[in-house]
Design a protein around this motif. Structure first.
Motif, mmCIF file in Angstrom:
data_model
loop_
_atom_site.group_PDB
_atom_site.id
_atom_site.type_symbol
_atom_site.label_atom_id
_atom_site.label_comp_id
_atom_site.label_asym_id
_atom_site.label_seq_id
_atom_site.Cartn_x
_atom_site.Cartn_y
_atom_site.Cartn_z
ATOM 1 N N GLN A 166 -13.242 18.506 -29.166
ATOM 2 C CA GLN A 166 -12.746 17.807 -29.578
ATOM 3 C C GLN A 166 -13.403 15.857 -29.732
ATOM 4 O O GLN A 166 -13.458 15.705 -28.135
ATOM 5 C CB GLN A 166 -11.165 17.887 -28.601
ATOM 6 C CG GLN A 166 -10.611 19.106 -29.733
ATOM 7 C CD GLN A 166 -10.722 19.881 -28.322
ATOM 8 O OE1 GLN A 166 -11.385 19.694 -26.990
ATOM 9 N NE2 GLN A 166 -10.754 21.418 -28.945
ATOM 10 N N SER A 198 -16.773 14.093 -25.959
ATOM 11 C CA SER A 198 -15.435 14.310 -26.340
ATOM 12 C C SER A 198 -14.491 14.500 -25.252
ATOM 13 O O SER A 198 -14.870 14.298 -23.971
ATOM 14 C CB SER A 198 -15.214 16.221 -27.107
ATOM 15 O OG SER A 198 -15.623 16.456 -25.433
ATOM 16 N N TYR A 199 -13.202 15.116 -25.692
ATOM 17 C CA TYR A 199 -12.216 14.235 -24.880
ATOM 18 C C TYR A 199 -12.471 15.758 -23.298
ATOM 19 O O TYR A 199 -12.292 15.605 -22.057
ATOM 20 C CB TYR A 199 -11.007 15.101 -25.443
ATOM 21 C CG TYR A 199 -10.276 13.970 -26.398
ATOM 22 C CD1 TYR A 199 -9.897 12.779 -25.690
ATOM 23 C CD2 TYR A 199 -10.305 14.072 -27.537
ATOM 24 C CE1 TYR A 199 -9.560 11.564 -26.298
ATOM 25 C CE2 TYR A 199 -9.857 13.232 -28.474
ATOM 26 C CZ TYR A 199 -9.828 12.124 -27.566
ATOM 27 O OH TYR A 199 -8.830 11.021 -28.307
ATOM 28 N N TYR A 254 -6.739 12.747 -22.997
ATOM 29 C CA TYR A 254 -6.731 13.756 -24.296
ATOM 30 C C TYR A 254 -4.961 14.300 -24.366
ATOM 31 O O TYR A 254 -5.424 14.728 -25.740
ATOM 32 C CB TYR A 254 -7.446 14.929 -23.613
ATOM 33 C CG TYR A 254 -6.909 16.431 -23.873
ATOM 34 C CD1 TYR A 254 -8.236 17.054 -25.388
ATOM 35 C CD2 TYR A 254 -6.528 17.613 -23.147
ATOM 36 C CE1 TYR A 254 -7.932 17.838 -25.566
ATOM 37 C CE2 TYR A 254 -6.902 18.796 -23.674
ATOM 38 C CZ TYR A 254 -7.070 18.877 -25.260
ATOM 39 O OH TYR A 254 -7.106 20.427 -25.886
ATOM 40 N N GLU A 276 -5.524 14.139 -31.690
ATOM 41 C CA GLU A 276 -6.352 15.326 -31.426
ATOM 42 C C GLU A 276 -5.366 16.305 -32.571
ATOM 43 O O GLU A 276 -4.355 16.576 -31.828
ATOM 44 C CB GLU A 276 -7.194 15.796 -30.072
ATOM 45 C CG GLU A 276 -7.725 16.626 -30.288
ATOM 46 C CD GLU A 276 -8.778 16.592 -31.071
ATOM 47 O OE1 GLU A 276 -8.634 17.857 -31.763
ATOM 48 O OE2 GLU A 276 -9.720 15.687 -31.203
ATOM 49 N N GLY A 330 -8.941 22.667 -24.346
ATOM 50 C CA GLY A 330 -8.375 21.683 -23.501
ATOM 51 C C GLY A 330 -7.661 22.946 -21.724
ATOM 52 O O GLY A 330 -7.986 21.896 -20.570
#
Length: 228
Positions: A15, A24-25, A49, A58, A65
């Motif tokens: 993401q 990215s996160y 995030y 997102e 995650g």
């Protein structure tokens, strides 16, 4: 088995926070949370995030995650009684793949996924970075156990104080405007007063170095007697 089967079947990818070249996160989480003791940077990476999921910035599957955050929580919990630091945690995180690997039936990942799904559906609000830090600290020290459900995470985070949101910083300005004061001058004629500086620099939704400097200058002046 239901949640595990679902997660195993979902294709996942990174993401992105921004365009090409931006980390990215999940890259940020893996980088900042690769420590034996939770840090503010780790909490901010997780909070960013979660904010992105909650706001819709997102929108991709939160499976990766859940794996990254869940794995970190599991390791913090397992080291709660005696944390040696060093390669132990790093080796553990290095062994965790977030590229479509199975999330498994146990551990914190399914609970984290449930919580992230709640963020995306607006069932729960995204936590602040200080709240995330407090939660990580509690798991790290054994004050809180590794999560068993998304509801458990939400319940714990909801008990923590959150930073109030100011619309344009009007609150502090309105308070200061209501206090009758004689101007305390930083220097000669034409120089702004200490309170004028505070009112100008602190009229923001988020704290700034300029605001902190203005308040610090005023307090120093009071302490030294430069401001009556």
């Amino acid at each position: 088995a239901g949640i595990a089967s679902y997660l195993d079947s979902v294709p996942t990818g990174p993401q992105r926070i921004g365009g090409a070249g931006m980390v990215s996160y999940l890259d940020s989480i893996n980088k900042e949370c690769d420590t034996a003791v939770p840090t503010e940077q780790c909490a901010e990476a997780i909070s960013n995030y979660m904010d992105a999921l909650s706001s819709g910035a997102e929108s991709s599957s939160p499976v990766d995650g859940a794996k990254a955050i869940g794995s970190y929580l599991d390791n913090l919990a397992s080291n709660a009684s005696a944390r040696a630091g060093g390669p132990g945690l790093t080796g553990y995180l290095d062994s965790v793949s977030t590229k479509g690997s199975a999330i498994g039936k146990s551990g914190s990942a399914p609970a984290v996924l449930s919580y992230l799904d709640g963020l995306m559906s607006s069932a729960v609000e995204a936590p602040s970075a200080p709240a995330v830090k407090s939660y990580l600290d509690s798991v790290s020290t054994g004050a809180a156990s590794a999560p068993q459900s998304g509801a458990g995470i939400a319940s714990y985070l909801s008990t923590l104080p959150s930073t109030s949101v100011r619309a344009g910083g009007a609150g502090i300005v309105s308070y200061l405007d209501s206090v009758p004061t004689a101007p305390q001058r930083i220097g000669g004629a034409g120089m702004a007063s200490y309170l004028d500086s505070i009112n100008r620099e602190c009229d923001t939704a988020a704290p700034t170095e300029q605001c902190a400097d203005a308040i610090g200058n005023y307090m120093d002046a009071l302490s030294s007697g430069a401001a009556p």
